[in-house]
Design an enzyme around this catalytic site. Structure first.
Site, PDB file in Angstrom:
ATOM      1  N   GLU A 106      10.790  -9.228   6.340  1.00 53.49           N
ATOM      2  CA  GLU A 106      11.097 -10.055   5.229  1.00 53.49           C
ATOM      3  C   GLU A 106      12.592 -10.536   4.760  1.00 53.49           C
ATOM      4  O   GLU A 106      12.804 -11.722   4.454  1.00 53.49           O
ATOM      5  CB  GLU A 106      10.357  -9.530   3.814  1.00 53.49           C
ATOM      6  CG  GLU A 106       8.868  -9.571   3.828  1.00 53.49           C
ATOM      7  CD  GLU A 106       8.106  -8.508   3.274  1.00 53.49           C
ATOM      8  OE1 GLU A 106       8.907  -7.865   2.374  1.00 53.49           O
ATOM      9  OE2 GLU A 106       6.896  -8.115   3.519  1.00 53.49           O
ATOM     10  N   SER A 111      -0.839  -3.691   6.831  1.00 54.40           N
ATOM     11  CA  SER A 111      -2.004  -3.483   5.952  1.00 54.40           C
ATOM     12  C   SER A 111      -2.498  -2.142   6.439  1.00 54.40           C
ATOM     13  O   SER A 111      -3.707  -2.092   6.744  1.00 54.40           O
ATOM     14  CB  SER A 111      -2.783  -4.681   6.626  1.00 54.40           C
ATOM     15  OG  SER A 111      -2.380  -5.877   6.312  1.00 54.40           O
ATOM     16  N   GLY A 165       0.730  -7.670   4.779  1.00 53.96           N
ATOM     17  CA  GLY A 165       0.210  -8.093   3.507  1.00 53.96           C
ATOM     18  C   GLY A 165      -0.903  -9.065   3.746  1.00 53.96           C
ATOM     19  O   GLY A 165      -1.256  -9.844   3.103  1.00 53.96           O
ATOM     20  N   ASN A 211       6.912   1.417   0.822  1.00 52.25           N
ATOM     21  CA  ASN A 211       7.832   0.290   0.657  1.00 52.25           C
ATOM     22  C   ASN A 211       7.337  -0.658  -0.607  1.00 52.25           C
ATOM     23  O   ASN A 211       6.400  -1.395  -0.620  1.00 52.25           O
ATOM     24  CB  ASN A 211       8.189  -0.578   1.906  1.00 52.25           C
ATOM     25  CG  ASN A 211       8.869  -1.831   1.473  1.00 52.25           C
ATOM     26  OD1 ASN A 211       9.546  -1.870   0.339  1.00 52.25           O
ATOM     27  ND2 ASN A 211       9.015  -2.863   2.579  1.00 52.25           N
ATOM     28  N   TRP A 212       7.787  -0.395  -1.736  1.00 50.45           N
ATOM     29  CA  TRP A 212       7.284  -0.847  -2.788  1.00 50.45           C
ATOM     30  C   TRP A 212       7.460  -2.457  -3.156  1.00 50.45           C
ATOM     31  O   TRP A 212       7.065  -3.192  -3.737  1.00 50.45           O
ATOM     32  CB  TRP A 212       7.493  -0.465  -3.950  1.00 50.45           C
ATOM     33  CG  TRP A 212       7.364   1.021  -4.209  1.00 50.45           C
ATOM     34  CD1 TRP A 212       6.710   1.850  -3.461  1.00 50.45           C
ATOM     35  CD2 TRP A 212       7.784   1.972  -5.533  1.00 50.45           C
ATOM     36  NE1 TRP A 212       6.485   3.071  -4.037  1.00 50.45           N
ATOM     37  CE2 TRP A 212       7.070   3.178  -5.329  1.00 50.45           C
ATOM     38  CE3 TRP A 212       8.192   1.757  -6.624  1.00 50.45           C
ATOM     39  CZ2 TRP A 212       7.015   4.324  -6.005  1.00 50.45           C
ATOM     40  CZ3 TRP A 212       8.286   2.810  -7.745  1.00 50.45           C
ATOM     41  CH2 TRP A 212       7.707   4.070  -7.251  1.00 50.45           C
ATOM     42  N   LYS A 213       8.573  -2.829  -2.069  1.00 42.93           N
ATOM     43  CA  LYS A 213       8.983  -4.225  -2.203  1.00 42.93           C
ATOM     44  C   LYS A 213       9.584  -4.589  -3.764  1.00 42.93           C
ATOM     45  O   LYS A 213       9.969  -3.881  -4.460  1.00 42.93           O
ATOM     46  CB  LYS A 213       8.088  -5.243  -1.636  1.00 42.93           C
ATOM     47  CG  LYS A 213       7.611  -4.826  -0.191  1.00 42.93           C
ATOM     48  CD  LYS A 213       6.742  -5.656   0.814  1.00 42.93           C
ATOM     49  CE  LYS A 213       6.186  -5.159   1.920  1.00 42.93           C
ATOM     50  NZ  LYS A 213       5.501  -6.043   2.872  1.00 42.93           N
ATOM     51  N   GLY A 272       2.985  -1.176   2.532  1.00 43.96           N
ATOM     52  CA  GLY A 272       3.560  -1.849   1.400  1.00 43.96           C
ATOM     53  C   GLY A 272       2.360  -1.722   0.337  1.00 43.96           C
ATOM     54  O   GLY A 272       2.565  -0.854  -0.537  1.00 43.96           O
ATOM     55  N   GLY A 273       1.530  -2.717   0.322  1.00 43.17           N
ATOM     56  CA  GLY A 273       0.446  -2.918  -0.597  1.00 43.17           C
ATOM     57  C   GLY A 273       0.054  -1.407  -1.326  1.00 43.17           C
ATOM     58  O   GLY A 273      -0.361  -1.326  -2.465  1.00 43.17           O
ATOM     59  N   GLU A 333       6.590  -3.013  12.827  1.00 41.00           N
ATOM     60  CA  GLU A 333       5.528  -3.646  11.790  1.00 41.00           C
ATOM     61  C   GLU A 333       5.536  -5.249  12.247  1.00 41.00           C
ATOM     62  O   GLU A 333       6.254  -6.300  12.222  1.00 41.00           O
ATOM     63  CB  GLU A 333       6.337  -3.950  10.468  1.00 41.00           C
ATOM     64  CG  GLU A 333       6.685  -2.604   9.899  1.00 41.00           C
ATOM     65  CD  GLU A 333       6.833  -2.804   8.177  1.00 41.00           C
ATOM     66  OE1 GLU A 333       6.151  -1.999   7.441  1.00 41.00           O
ATOM     67  OE2 GLU A 333       7.520  -3.571   8.028  1.00 41.00           O
ATOM     68  N   HIS A 358      13.873  -5.096   7.751  1.00 41.78           N
ATOM     69  CA  HIS A 358      12.377  -5.372   7.470  1.00 41.78           C
ATOM     70  C   HIS A 358      12.153  -6.915   7.907  1.00 41.78           C
ATOM     71  O   HIS A 358      13.380  -8.018   7.684  1.00 41.78           O
ATOM     72  CB  HIS A 358      12.174  -5.170   6.075  1.00 41.78           C
ATOM     73  CG  HIS A 358      10.673  -5.262   5.662  1.00 41.78           C
ATOM     74  ND1 HIS A 358      10.061  -6.441   5.551  1.00 41.78           N
ATOM     75  CD2 HIS A 358       9.885  -4.212   5.701  1.00 41.78           C
ATOM     76  CE1 HIS A 358       8.725  -6.191   5.268  1.00 41.78           C
ATOM     77  NE2 HIS A 358       8.794  -4.864   5.320  1.00 41.78           N
TER      78      HIS A 358
HETATM   79  P1  13P Z   1       1.707  -4.055   3.597  1.00 42.46           P
HETATM   80  O1  13P Z   1       1.254  -2.769   3.825  1.00 42.46           O
HETATM   81  O2  13P Z   1       1.346  -4.733   2.439  1.00 42.46           O
HETATM   82  O3  13P Z   1       0.761  -4.883   4.884  1.00 42.46           O
HETATM   83  O4  13P Z   1       3.107  -4.124   3.994  1.00 42.46           O
HETATM   84  C1  13P Z   1       3.765  -3.717   5.148  1.00 42.46           C
HETATM   85  C2  13P Z   1       5.129  -3.597   4.911  1.00 42.46           C
HETATM   86  O5  13P Z   1       5.720  -4.636   5.201  1.00 42.46           O
HETATM   87  C3  13P Z   1       5.819  -2.275   4.632  1.00 42.46           C
HETATM   88  O6  13P Z   1       7.283  -2.396   4.841  1.00 42.46           O
END
Ligand code: 13P
Length: 252
Positions: A98, A213, A174, A9-11, A234-235, A168, A96
């Site tokens: 977010e 993470s 993050g 997930n590149w956000k 994510g990251g 999640e 998600h």
């Molecule tokens: P991180 O891997 O950056 O913690 O993000 C997880 C995430 O929200 C994937 O959708």
């Protein structure tokens, strides 16, 4: 045998050209990872057609990070499920944390988005998870149960066969804080039990991904757990080498 999935997930990261480079990097290194792992990348909407082109000829699949709750029409700024499907997306991330937290997405909205996804042949990656306060109050089981009952329980048996769940925990997203492998297993097994209460034996086939993470250093331990079928990253999905290294975490 459940699918093993590593989804990125590149956000809201990378400019289009950077996204294309990232996708090319994943394609270039993909051969180093077991073909049993299904890789999915979910770039921003603006990158989808270019990234689709970069993935051509590879087995890496494309997903979007969201879709509209309506089919089409006067909804300024929204992107329909039919549009992302037409660009080659097979998956769409829905619910998600977010989106729930910053954009007020409720179960009512998510039910509509899920319908749009299925109507357009997309497989939803439906996210659930508790925040820190809920975890500390011991409410995490009730929170994920409600997120499943209010949305996933409305699916038909056919639709349920095309569903990926991502657990999640918000406190791990993050933050560098990861759920321990045991914490992940405990709640993944619980999620599967809640799914089985509605869908019976089909619950054993539903991939449940861990997100929060997740990185090369901890993926193998988490993925080794019985009910963890991969990760939503994510990251660490923003570096091709790290994303691929997470795929190497599969040892079962
Ligand atoms: P991180 O891997 O950056 O913690 O993000 C997880 C995430 O929200 C994937 O959708």
């Amino acid at each position: 045998m459940r699918k093993k999935i590593v989804a990125g997930n590149w956000k809201m990261n990378t400019l289009p050209a950077e996204g294309v480079e990232l996708a090319k990097g994943v394609v270039a290194g993909r051969g180093e990872v077991c073909s049993c792992v299904n890789f999915i990348v979910c770039p921003p909407f603006t990158h989808l057609s270019m990234v689709a082109e970069a993935l051509k000829g590879s087995d890496i699949e494309l997903g979007a990070q969201n879709c509209a709750a309506e089919a089409k029409g006067a909804y300024t700024g929204e992107v329909a499920a039919s549009m992302i499907a037409a660009l080659g997306c097979k998956y769409v991330i829905l619910g998600h944390s977010e989106r729930r937290q910053y954009y007020g997405e409720t179960s009512a909205t998510l039910n509509k988005k899920m319908e749009q996804a299925y109507a357009n042949g997309l497989t939803p990656i439906y996210c659930v998870g508790e925040n820190l306060e809920e975890r500390e109050a011991g409410k995490h089981f009730d929170v994920v149960k409600a997120q499943i009952e209010e949305v996933v329980y409305n699916l038909t048996e056919e639709q349920f066969k095309n569903l990926v769940i991502a657990y999640e925990p918000v406190w791990a997203i993050g933050t560098g804080k990861t759920a321990t492998a045991d914490q992940a297993q405990e709640i993944h097994a619980y999620i599967r039990k809640v799914l089985a209460e509605k869908f019976g034996a089909a619950a054993a086939e539903c991939p449940i991904l861990y997100g929060g993470s997740c990185k090369p250093a901890n993926a193998a331990e988490i993925f080794a757990k019985e009910d963890v079928d991969g990760g939503l990253i994510g990251g660490a999905a923003l570096k091709a080498a790290d994303f691929l290294a997470i795929g190497k975490g599969f040892q079962k």
